[in-house]
Design a protein around this motif. Structure first.
Motif, PDB file in Angstrom:
ATOM      1  N   ILE A  13       0.835  -1.199   0.000  1.00  0.00           N
ATOM      2  CA  ILE A  13       0.000   0.000   0.000  1.00  0.00           C
ATOM      3  C   ILE A  13       0.867   1.246   0.000  1.00  0.00           C
ATOM      4  CG2 ILE A  13      -1.641   1.338   1.364  1.00  0.00           C
ATOM      5  CD1 ILE A  13      -3.010  -1.202   2.119  1.00  0.00           C
ATOM      6  N   VAL A  14       1.931   1.217   0.828  1.00  0.00           N
ATOM      7  CA  VAL A  14       2.830   2.368   0.873  1.00  0.00           C
ATOM      8  C   VAL A  14       3.417   2.631  -0.510  1.00  0.00           C
ATOM      9  CG1 VAL A  14       5.025   3.206   1.795  1.00  0.00           C
ATOM     10  CG2 VAL A  14       3.386   2.105   3.315  1.00  0.00           C
ATOM     11  N   VAL A  58       0.795   4.083  -2.862  1.00  0.00           N
ATOM     12  CA  VAL A  58       0.535   5.503  -2.627  1.00  0.00           C
ATOM     13  C   VAL A  58       1.696   6.339  -3.141  1.00  0.00           C
ATOM     14  CG1 VAL A  58       0.119   7.270  -0.895  1.00  0.00           C
ATOM     15  CG2 VAL A  58      -0.910   5.023  -0.627  1.00  0.00           C
ATOM     16  N   LEU A  59       2.918   5.878  -2.852  1.00  0.00           N
ATOM     17  CA  LEU A  59       4.086   6.644  -3.281  1.00  0.00           C
ATOM     18  C   LEU A  59       4.119   6.797  -4.801  1.00  0.00           C
ATOM     19  CD1 LEU A  59       6.883   5.233  -0.935  1.00  0.00           C
ATOM     20  CD2 LEU A  59       5.986   7.562  -0.955  1.00  0.00           C
ATOM     21  N   TYR A 100      -0.258  11.854  -5.296  1.00  0.00           N
ATOM     22  CA  TYR A 100       0.294  11.891  -3.935  1.00  0.00           C
ATOM     23  C   TYR A 100       1.390  12.938  -3.790  1.00  0.00           C
ATOM     24  CZ  TYR A 100       2.868  10.505   0.239  1.00  0.00           C
ATOM     25  OH  TYR A 100       3.510  10.521   1.444  1.00  0.00           O
ATOM     26  N   LEU A 160      -0.080  16.308  -3.688  1.00  0.00           N
ATOM     27  CA  LEU A 160      -0.717  16.591  -2.401  1.00  0.00           C
ATOM     28  C   LEU A 160       0.327  16.986  -1.352  1.00  0.00           C
ATOM     29  CD1 LEU A 160      -3.305  16.399  -0.513  1.00  0.00           C
ATOM     30  CD2 LEU A 160      -2.485  14.113   0.042  1.00  0.00           C
ATOM     31  N   VAL A 161       1.371  16.162  -1.230  1.00  0.00           N
ATOM     32  CA  VAL A 161       2.375  16.418  -0.195  1.00  0.00           C
ATOM     33  C   VAL A 161       3.053  17.759  -0.428  1.00  0.00           C
ATOM     34  CG1 VAL A 161       4.542  15.614   0.810  1.00  0.00           C
ATOM     35  CG2 VAL A 161       2.757  13.978   0.226  1.00  0.00           C
ATOM     36  N   ARG A 164       0.495  20.677   0.128  1.00  0.00           N
ATOM     37  CA  ARG A 164       0.078  20.819   1.528  1.00  0.00           C
ATOM     38  C   ARG A 164       1.226  21.341   2.381  1.00  0.00           C
ATOM     39  NH1 ARG A 164      -4.237  17.034   4.166  1.00  0.00           N
ATOM     40  NH2 ARG A 164      -2.802  15.297   4.069  1.00  0.00           N
ATOM     41  N   ASP A 211      -8.833  17.858   0.516  1.00  0.00           N
ATOM     42  CA  ASP A 211      -9.678  16.696   0.755  1.00  0.00           C
ATOM     43  C   ASP A 211     -10.074  15.959  -0.523  1.00  0.00           C
ATOM     44  OD1 ASP A 211      -9.348  17.098   3.377  1.00  0.00           O
ATOM     45  OD2 ASP A 211     -11.421  17.605   3.866  1.00  0.00           O
ATOM     46  N   LEU A 253      -7.118  14.003  -1.716  1.00  0.00           N
ATOM     47  CA  LEU A 253      -6.888  12.896  -0.802  1.00  0.00           C
ATOM     48  C   LEU A 253      -7.871  11.759  -1.067  1.00  0.00           C
ATOM     49  CD1 LEU A 253      -5.271  12.066   1.678  1.00  0.00           C
ATOM     50  CD2 LEU A 253      -6.980  13.159   3.101  1.00  0.00           C
ATOM     51  N   ILE A 304      -6.872   9.705  -4.011  1.00  0.00           N
ATOM     52  CA  ILE A 304      -5.774   8.776  -3.747  1.00  0.00           C
ATOM     53  C   ILE A 304      -6.273   7.565  -2.974  1.00  0.00           C
ATOM     54  CG2 ILE A 304      -3.559   8.495  -2.560  1.00  0.00           C
ATOM     55  CD1 ILE A 304      -3.152  11.544  -2.976  1.00  0.00           C
ATOM     56  N   VAL A 305      -7.037   7.829  -1.905  1.00  0.00           N
ATOM     57  CA  VAL A 305      -7.522   6.739  -1.064  1.00  0.00           C
ATOM     58  C   VAL A 305      -8.406   5.795  -1.873  1.00  0.00           C
ATOM     59  CG1 VAL A 305      -8.944   6.186   0.945  1.00  0.00           C
ATOM     60  CG2 VAL A 305      -7.336   8.099   1.050  1.00  0.00           C
ATOM     61  N   VAL A 320      -6.328   3.553  -4.186  1.00  0.00           N
ATOM     62  CA  VAL A 320      -5.462   2.582  -3.532  1.00  0.00           C
ATOM     63  C   VAL A 320      -6.253   1.462  -2.879  1.00  0.00           C
ATOM     64  CG1 VAL A 320      -3.821   2.269  -1.658  1.00  0.00           C
ATOM     65  CG2 VAL A 320      -3.577   4.198  -3.211  1.00  0.00           C
ATOM     66  N   GLU A 321      -7.408   1.809  -2.289  1.00  0.00           N
ATOM     67  CA  GLU A 321      -8.107   0.784  -1.494  1.00  0.00           C
ATOM     68  C   GLU A 321      -9.066  -0.073  -2.297  1.00  0.00           C
ATOM     69  OE1 GLU A 321      -9.595   2.999   1.801  1.00  0.00           O
ATOM     70  OE2 GLU A 321      -7.845   2.507   3.018  1.00  0.00           O
TER      71      GLU A 321
END
Lengths: 553, 102
Positions: B5-6, B9-10, B15, B18-19, B22, B91, B94, B97-98, B101-102
């Motif tokens: 998962i990491v 996301v990377l 992602y 976002l980083v 933010r 948001d 985010l 991304i979520v 990934v999920e």
């Protein structure tokens, strides 16, 4: 039961003499105090049935909303020391008191912009979960719990002693007895109701405090036709220092570095207070953590504005009431030194002056609620440091069961409660004024740098964080012990060794530098693993994927 | 599994965005707060006379007292803006991304 209480309230509305003075039992104060206890006991009984797991106990199962948490944070953050203390400081020196309020408030932008959301995503029960996320469990837990327990002890003593004295004045009972009441109530709330009961006690307290403060400030402004400048003009006219109360004052201009140092510690200390950081794990997500901060800072900011009005109003109005002062034979008095109960009682006397005994009783009840709410939050954070950090993760190395950890936290609550009562009695006649300041200095110098660097700097290693954190902790503590507030005022030496009392301007940069230096020089294999683990930390802190409490709710 | 998962996301294109954004936004907000706060503290420590002046003819309220009140408002307003900004811009990013990934 309810009926008799209700009729007692109604009775007290009419049966009160108009001039109930502080220092003797005030019927409306006692009735409201009993109502508060009855209400919070019902809540504790309800909360106890919901408190089964460690997650329930430490974080109310993560089911608190952002708005509720914002109120609870305001209830937890504004202690009697800051509410009555800031009003008292404004009463004595005017503008100087405002400086403290702004320092306390500016902790919130720091919390919001640097840590709130990441904290929620990374941790489970307390901030040590976050610092230990990719760094060594044992070292980080020992560091966090040492700093936390020291901060909690200092805060607790300051609260207990201040509270005991206030209750003597407000309810006319003996000091030891009042300390025991607070300690026992706190133990009941936290032991049975855990974080759920603590949260609701804090919410009730915040609502009472905001209501009482609004009423009091409104009644004060009403006396001056709702013109703040008229009130200030009257305050300047009657205050012995006159126009000086509109200026920063000599306390600042004589020691500008001290003022700067205090300002830094106040603003960065909030982001390192264990009981405040713990509140962020009671909400379900980073979004709710954000909401918590906006509500909390709104309530706190609003309340500080009220305390400015209350403080200046007290200057303008109390002087008209010789009955609140110890007067000389000829009826004269010094409004700064002769106030009955000391200047921290300015707000309480003012409530009597503008609202009569009913408002006085209300404010007394608010003060009492404030004390138990703050003490309960501190005790819970202390129990988490002992049971979750020291026991479960250091001594048992993560092999303890949930039931064992729960049992240790409950024992910790009892021990902390008894300790708080004993310390309150031992320190009764000691000068405890430095304690909250020292607690903030340690929070800003030990917890804050470690927390910030461990979540935002890849290079941070266990060695760096441990050494840097302890350097900040020891430097801040030693500096304060050798300063005027302890070395001279407590130990009775003639000259202080440190030039001014507040260490923040040196201790905070020193902690950051030490963490940096001992991290970059750390060439061990573990250090490399910790740097590599930063990616996983960032993913979790930014997205919340894998966060605790997210799946169950 | 956790590692997968990491990595996922990377590798997600949003992602990094976002980083970066933010981090920049929170740094700007933090710097603003720091400037306002240290401006206030430095002024009262080194230019106390500036704060001692009355607002004007016939006023008792000093520049310092009014500034103090405004500084209180500024803290709350900054936080409110940050929350709004996050709700509006971060948001949705985010969530995307979520969801992927999920």
């Amino acid at each position: 039961m309810k009926k008799t209480l209700l009729s007692a309230v109604l009775l007290s509305l009419f049966a009160q003499p108009a001039f109930a003075s502080t220092g003797q039992a005030n019927t409306s104060a006692i009735v409201m105090f009993l109502l508060f206890i009855a209400g919070t006991m019902v809540i504790t009984w309800w909360a106890a049935r919901k408190t089964q797991t460690t997650s329930d106990f430490y974080t109310a199962g993560g089911g608190i909303t952002g708005f509720q948490n914002g109120l609870a944070i305001a209830g937890d953050y504004i202690s009697a020391a800051s509410f009555l203390g800031i009003a008292g400081l404004v009463y004595v020196s005017g503008f100087y008191g405002i400086i403290y309020a702004i320092g306390f408030l500016f902790g919130w932008p720091v919390v919001m912009f640097l840590i709130a959301e990441r904290l929620r995503n990374l941790g489970r029960f307390n901030f040590a979960d976050v610092t230990a996320f990719r760094l060594g469990q044992t070292q980080m837990r020992i560091l966090a719990s040492s700093a936390s327990l020291l901060i909690i002890a200092l805060y607790l003593i300051a609260q207990m002693v201040g509270a005991g004295k206030l209750i003597v004045l407000l309810f006319g009972i003996e000091y030891k007895f009042s300390v025991v009441i607070i300690g026992v109530l706190m133990m009941i709330y936290v032991f049975f109701g855990g974080m759920t009961a603590t949260t609701w006690v804090q919410i009730i307290k915040a609502v009472l405090m905001l209501t009482g403060g609004t009423l009091l400030a409104g009644l004060v402004l009403y006396q001056f036709g709702f013109n703040a400048d008229t009130m200030l003009a009257e305050a300047v006219r009657v205050h012995p220092n006159g126009l000086e109360i509109m200026a920063p004052g000599t306390a600042v201009s004589d020691h500008p570095l001290n003022a700067l140092s205090l300002g830094i510690a106040l603003a960065f200390g909030t982001a390192g207070l264990p009981h405040i950081l713990m509140r962020f794990f009671t909400v379900s997500s980073a979004q709710e953590a954000r909401k918590s901060v906006i509500w909390a800072s709104s309530f706190i900011g609003y309340f500080y504005l009220l305390t400015f009005i209350i403080g200046f109003g007290a200057i303008a109005l109390l002087v008209r009431h010789p009955e609140y002062f110890t007067t000389a034979a000829d009826g004269s008095f010094n409004m700064l030194t002769d106030l009955i109960g000391g200047t921290n009682m300015a707000a309480v006397h003012l409530s009597n002056a503008v609202g009569g005994s009913l408002l006085l009783g209300f404010l007394a009840a608010v003060t009492f609620a404030t004390i138990v709410a703050v003490v309960a939050g501190l005790a819970l954070a202390g129990a988490a440091a002992i049971a979750h950090d020291l026991y479960a993760n250091v001594i048992a190395r993560g092999r303890s069961t949930e039931a064992q950890e729960m049992r240790i936290s409950k024992i910790s609550i009892l021990v902390l409660g008894v300790l708080a009562i004993l310390l309150g009695i031992v320190f009764e006649h000691q000068n405890v004024a430095f304690m909250v300041g020292l607690a903030f200095a340690i929070a800003a110098s030990a917890n804050f740098p470690v927390l910030v660097l461990s979540v935002s700097w890849r290079g941070c290693t266990t060695r760096g964080a441990t050494i840097g954190g302890f350097v900040g902790l020891v430097f801040a503590t030693v500096w304060v012990v050798l300063s005027k507030t302890v070395w001279v005022d407590v130990f009775g030496n003639i000259d202080p060794i440190t030039p001014f009392p507040n260490p923040g301007i040196f201790s905070i940069p020193l902690a950051f530098l030490s963490i940096w230096f001992f991290s970059v020089t750390d060439k061990g294999a573990n250090a490399q693993n910790e740097r590599d683990a930063f990616d996983a930390l960032t993913v979790r802190s930014q997205t919340g994927i894998g966060r605790s409490g997210a799946a169950e709710h | 599994m956790q590692k997968d998962i990491v990595q996922q996301v990377l590798n997600h294109p949003k992602y990094l965005e976002l980083v970066k954004r933010r981090t920049r936004v929170s740094m700007i907000f933090f710097a603003t707060a720091l400037i306002i706060y240290s401006g206030f503290i430095l002024t009262l420590a080194y230019l106390p006379d500036l704060f001692a002046q009355p607002l004007g003819e016939g006023w008792t309220m000093s520049v310092g007292v009014l500034t103090g009140v405004l500084v209180v408002f500024s803290a709350v307003i900054m936080i409110a803006f940050y929350v709004r900004f996050s709700n509006k811009h971060f948001d949705p990013l985010l969530e995307e991304i979520v969801r992927d990934v999920e």
